[in-house]
Design an enzyme around this catalytic site. Structure first.
Site: not given
Length: 373
Positions: A73, A150, A200, A322
């Protein structure tokens, strides 16, 4: 949690044991501030630069082109805001199915007076380079298209888009958070100006990432302070987290081909098995142009969220973590029919996914559909 089958590696990954050991070493033993002038600080500074090179090697960059951040981000924010604030004004293009950490800054820049357009994607989930070229303006300053989506795993033609931008001397940014560590990424071959990495997503801890900034690309920092990271990311460097990202990068580069082939085998076995169980299964994307670990399908006529809520031993998703609860802007961008969208489930495999996991998953789905015709 021992009985669950984790198939949500695109949401996040576990930290590898070797990575944890590296993190512990630079948290407890080599903990000095790399900006300190004493011998301990200088030692850690040297190690920090070694870590920078390992991350650079993963994407074939130069070490000085790597800026460490807190994650994907922040990297995306630094790329978009950094270019925009450096230029002061202009036109920005982003694809319509970017991660929210690109889409939301783009919307904010629009509110701040920049011109912002959103590039549509085709029905297969790909941005067409000709569509990018068609939407460029004389004052375009930045184009941002993710390397791999994603939610459905489609790998975008970023090299072709970068070439179009280079011809017009326009900066090209790609959010590669889902791609780095899963497929070969070479910034020199791609020709991008900026590229985002998230630790991550590749078996490093949460809270660490990087932004590749090609030598010669000018951006403004988001944070002002002690001048760390070439003055582009102030704040004492999180050396332990950086060491972990470096170790994860080293492992990813070492195992890239073998792990990719293994995951493709497991992914295709899962798809073929699900197709036999549920013949109306729809698959997103083209297998050869999709991340090796990602299988996104629709159980047409069913509700994907309902299926996953009832199969509690399987951890998968109906989209990006998200915005799993808000609906998928990716599917909206693809303009898929409602029936198709409602049945969507994303399976994303990883290093700890075994053949036994896939076989057990298929058994669970087979039993489920026998009882829910």
């Amino acid at each position: 949690m021992k009985n669950i089958i984790y198939l949500d590696y695109n949401a996040t990954t576990p930290v590898l044991p070797e990575v944890i050991e590296e993190f512990k070493l630079y948290s407890v033993e080599y903990f000095a501030n790399p900006s300190s002038a004493h011998i301990f600080g200088k030692f850690v500074r040297e190690k920090l630069e070694e870590f920078r090179k390992k991350v650079a090697d993963l994407i074939n960059a130069e070490p000085e082109e790597i800026i460490f951040t807190s994650g994907g981000t922040e990297s995306n924010h630094l790329a978009l805001y950094g270019v925009a604030f450096s230029k002061g004004k202009g036109h920005i293009l982003v694809s319509a199915f970017e991660h929210p950490s690109v889409l939301n800054p783009a919307v904010k820049l629009l509110e701040m007076g920049f011109q912002v357009d959103f590039i549509p994607v085709n029905s297969y989930g790909y941005v067409e380079p000709d569509e990018v070229k068609r939407r460029l303006k004389s004052n375009t300053i930045l184009v941002s298209v993710m390397m791999a989506n994603n939610e459905i795993g489609t790998i975008q033609p970023v090299k072709e888009i970068a070439e179009i931008c280079k011809e017009r001397e326009i900066y090209f940014h790609t959010d590669a958070c889902q791609a780095v560590g899963k497929i070969a990424v070479d910034v020199k071959e791609i020709g991008c100006s900026l590229l985002s990495i998230a630790g991550h997503k590749m078996y490093a801890p949460k809270g660490i990432g990087a932004l590749y900034i090609k030598n010669g690309v000018k951006i403004e920092p988001l944070f002002l302070g002690g001048g760390q990271e070439r003055g582009l990311r102030a704040g004492t460097e999180a050396v332990a987290l950086i060491s972990a990202l470096a170790k994860a990068s080293e492992i990813a580069l070492r195992d890239l081909n073998a792990e990719g082939e293994r995951l493709i085998f497991l992914r295709e076995k899962l798809f073929q098995g699900l197709k036999e169980i549920y013949p109306k299964l729809y698959r997103y994307g083209i297998p050869e142009k999709t991340l090796p670990n990602t299988l996104t399908v629709s159980f047409v006529g069913k509700n994907g969220a309902k299926i996953l809520s009832e199969l509690k031993e399987i951890c998968a998703s109906t989209g990006s973590a998200c915005h799993d609860r808000k609906g998928s802007h990716t599917l909206l961008a693809l303009k898929v029919p409602q029936e198709l969208a409602e049945g969507t489930v994303r399976f994303s495999l990883g290093r700890y996914t075994s053949l036994e996991d896939i076989e057990k998953t298929l058994q669970i789905f087979s039993k489920y559909f026998k009882n829910n015709v």
